[in-house]
Design an enzyme around this catalytic site. Structure first.
Site, PDB file in Angstrom:
ATOM      1  N   ASP A   1       0.868  -1.168   0.000  1.00 54.14           N
ATOM      2  CA  ASP A   1       0.000   0.000   0.000  1.00 54.14           C
ATOM      3  C   ASP A   1       0.913   1.229   0.000  1.00 54.14           C
ATOM      4  O   ASP A   1       2.140   1.104   0.123  1.00 54.14           O
ATOM      5  CB  ASP A   1      -0.878  -0.036   1.263  1.00 54.14           C
TER       6      ASP A   1
ATOM      7  N   MET B   1     -10.605   3.599   6.262  1.00 60.23           N
ATOM      8  CA  MET B   1      -9.349   3.846   5.566  1.00 60.23           C
ATOM      9  C   MET B   1      -8.930   2.655   4.708  1.00 60.23           C
ATOM     10  O   MET B   1      -9.082   1.503   5.087  1.00 60.23           O
ATOM     11  CB  MET B   1      -8.237   4.180   6.554  1.00 60.23           C
TER      12      MET B   1
ATOM     13  N   ARG C   1     -10.413  -1.498  -2.919  1.00 56.73           N
ATOM     14  CA  ARG C   1     -10.457  -2.459  -1.828  1.00 56.73           C
ATOM     15  C   ARG C   1     -11.853  -2.479  -1.187  1.00 56.73           C
ATOM     16  O   ARG C   1     -12.517  -1.449  -1.148  1.00 56.73           O
ATOM     17  CB  ARG C   1      -9.432  -2.061  -0.749  1.00 56.73           C
TER      18      ARG C   1
ATOM     19  N   HIS D   1     -15.173   5.811   0.689  1.00 66.22           N
ATOM     20  CA  HIS D   1     -14.847   6.176   2.068  1.00 66.22           C
ATOM     21  C   HIS D   1     -15.839   7.228   2.578  1.00 66.22           C
ATOM     22  O   HIS D   1     -16.381   7.100   3.690  1.00 66.22           O
ATOM     23  CB  HIS D   1     -13.414   6.725   2.110  1.00 66.22           C
TER      24      HIS D   1
ATOM     25  N   ASP E   1      -1.740  -1.228   5.760  1.00 69.34           N
ATOM     26  CA  ASP E   1      -1.890  -0.691   7.111  1.00 69.34           C
ATOM     27  C   ASP E   1      -3.339  -0.485   7.533  1.00 69.34           C
ATOM     28  O   ASP E   1      -3.602   0.162   8.537  1.00 69.34           O
ATOM     29  CB  ASP E   1      -1.167   0.664   7.196  1.00 69.34           C
TER      30      ASP E   1
ATOM     31  N   ALA F   1       0.020   5.289   1.424  1.00 70.11           N
ATOM     32  CA  ALA F   1      -0.083   6.087   2.655  1.00 70.11           C
ATOM     33  C   ALA F   1      -0.327   5.225   3.883  1.00 70.11           C
ATOM     34  O   ALA F   1      -1.259   4.420   3.920  1.00 70.11           O
ATOM     35  CB  ALA F   1      -1.207   7.118   2.521  1.00 70.11           C
TER      36      ALA F   1
ATOM     37  N   LYS G   1     -11.630   6.597  -2.209  1.00 66.27           N
ATOM     38  CA  LYS G   1     -11.986   7.745  -1.380  1.00 66.27           C
ATOM     39  C   LYS G   1     -13.464   8.130  -1.477  1.00 66.27           C
ATOM     40  O   LYS G   1     -14.061   8.557  -0.490  1.00 66.27           O
ATOM     41  CB  LYS G   1     -11.092   8.941  -1.725  1.00 66.27           C
TER      42      LYS G   1
ATOM     43  N   ALA H   1     -13.393   9.140  10.939  1.00 68.82           N
ATOM     44  CA  ALA H   1     -12.682   9.437   9.697  1.00 68.82           C
ATOM     45  C   ALA H   1     -11.774   8.290   9.290  1.00 68.82           C
ATOM     46  O   ALA H   1     -11.604   8.003   8.096  1.00 68.82           O
ATOM     47  CB  ALA H   1     -11.864  10.712   9.850  1.00 68.82           C
TER      48      ALA H   1
END
Length: 270
Positions: A10, A47, A159, A54, A185, A12, A51, A43
């Site tokens: 990944d 993750m 994902r 998200h 992560d 970030a 986005k 928030a």
């Protein structure tokens, strides 16, 4: 040859941007702009996802959904998601270049993997335009995978769908999933790895799941660091991770362990 041939990282929170700070700041800001305060935990919960997905997931959270209905007198719709995403993209694009520093041990680990003949791929929840900024910034600082792909090239199936991993395998010429390792992560990263049939590995320190920046982490006591790492490990293992490393310095040894397992006929998820 029965050994790992590719590692897919990944971005970030895994290889750059310790704590995955750039998108979190943007998510909090766009909701504040429409009069709704979301917590850091809210928030961070989705993750790793595309986005736009998200943002939709945050809006679907019971507390946020009720706040939205109270403020606007109706449930959110696709137009609302699009407006929020437009704001998000603008804010993130303006700040991304500040969050491209490689996370500790990443450069050394990638160099080791390449010396072993292992190909380096990558997936992300960012778009192509966002990644152009991140890729350039990371490359200038020493990190450059052999391939990167975003949900823009998988018909917006990010994902936990496995398609970005499969695109990496195609581009890098990787034949079998059980010779590939995915490192990420977030829970979404773990599920991406599980759903693609590769070895799914979580990394704790620097992760979005841990949720602290590098200064905050370094200021913690040794005991507090250990407790935070353990909590992250438990979350990732519950999500289906085959393994969890504390930080990237542990990955080379884990790769050797996986090589032994492959040689014994073991496969991911077993």
């Amino acid at each position: 040859m029965k050994r790992v041939e590719g590692v897919i990282f990944d971005w970030a929170g895994t290889t750059v941007d310790f704590g995955c700070i750039a998108p979190i700041n943007a998510f909090i800001e766009i909701f504040k702009m429409v009069g709704i305060d979301i917590t850091l935990e809210e928030a961070r919960e989705p993750m790793g996802m595309l986005k736009r997905d998200h943002i939709k997931t945050i809006l679907q959270m019971p507390r946020i959904s009720k706040l939205w209905e109270k403020k606007y007198g109706k449930s959110f719709d696709e137009k609302d998601i699009n407006k929020l995403y437009s704001k998000f993209e603008k804010i993130l694009m303006e700040s991304l270049s500040q969050y491209t520093d490689p996370i500790p041990y990443v450069l050394e680990t990638v160099e080791f993997l390449r010396e072993q003949g292992i190909k380096i791929g990558s997936t992300t929840g960012y778009t192509n335009n966002m990644m152009k900024i991140v890729v350039k910034g990371a490359k200038d600082k020493g990190y450059s995978p052999d391939f990167w792909v975003t949900p823009d090239t998988t018909k917006s199936y990010g994902r936990p769908y496995p398609y970005m991993i499969f695109r990496n395998m195609e581009a890098l010429g990787l034949l079998t999933t059980w010779k590939v390792v995915k490192v990420g992560d977030t829970v979404a990263d773990i599920k991406e790895g599980v759903n693609s049939g590769v070895w799914s590995v979580g990394v704790a320190v620097g992760s979005s799941q841990m949720g602290v920046n590098i200064e905050q982490f370094n200021s913690l006591s040794k005991e507090d660091k250990m407790n935070m790492v353990q909590k992250v490990k438990e979350v990732f293992l519950k999500a289906g991770a085959d393994f969890v490393v504390e930080n990237m310095s542990e990955l080379p040894m884990l790769i050797e362990k996986i090589n032994i397992l492959i040689g014994e006929g073991k496969r991911p998820g077993i």
